[in-house]
Design an enzyme around this catalytic site. Structure first.
Site: not given
Ligand code: ADP
Length: 164
Positions: A11, A51, A91, A97, A108, A128, A131, A142
């Protein structure tokens, strides 16, 4: 044994913090193969295709909007990583996350520390660094979205000769 492909994005803050090399190293160290890689600066329209509404269902409308702002704030490094059960394996290397709860040894957990609470208070997405596709269906969608077939390469690495 199943050889899978998965999509990884470094990112914008990972690129801005000069962490590209260190992040890629973690996947190479584990024997994963990079079969496609490029730098892109995407616009909001493209970000919405990455997204999708699924994230809205899981995390809410606000998080999706924050994410679209976050992923478009600078260039990302996109790559397709191949290996045995790579969706799950990548992952595991990436971590959870929320950086605060992602253990040491994960990307992370080692290169970030912020919490959901902090991000929510600042009204931003949790930063974080990376992705990685969440499951087989997402990986297929994707990879198709980010890469043309001609940008993906089939070749042998030392892993293929000795371990597969
Ligand atoms: P991951 O990236 O670990 O697969 P998700 O797909 O659930 O997680 O979420 C996508 C992204 O949304 C996360 O990587 C993070 O950057 C952001 N995110 C998720 N939940 C929150 C939250 N409660 N507040 C802020 N950012 C969030």
């Amino acid at each position: 044994m199943e050889i899978e492909k998965t999509l990884v994005l470094i990112k914008p803050e990972g690129v801005q913090r000069h962490l590209v090399g260190k992040i890629i190293q973690r996947f190479e160290d584990a024997g994963f193969k990079i079969v496609g890689m490029k730098q892109c600066w995407i616009d909001k329209e493209f970000a919405k295709k990455h997204y999708t509404e699924d994230i809205e269902k899981r995390r809410g409308k606000k998080v999706r909007e924050q994410l679209i702002n976050y992923i478009t704030e600078g260039p990302v490094v996109a790559m397709v990583i191949e290996g045995v059960e790579s969706i799950e394996g990548v992952r595991k290397i990436v971590g959870g996350t929320e950086p605060k709860n992602s253990p040491p040894g994960t990307i992370r957990g080692d290169f970030a520390h912020v919490s959901f609470a902090y991000a929510d208070k600042k009204n931003i997405s949790v930063k974080n660094l990376i992705h990685a596709s969440g499951n087989k269906q997402d990986a297929e969608h994707e990879i198709k979205l980010w890469f043309k077939n001609s940008e993906l390469h089939s070749y042998k690495t030392i892993q293929d000769f000795f371990f597969h």
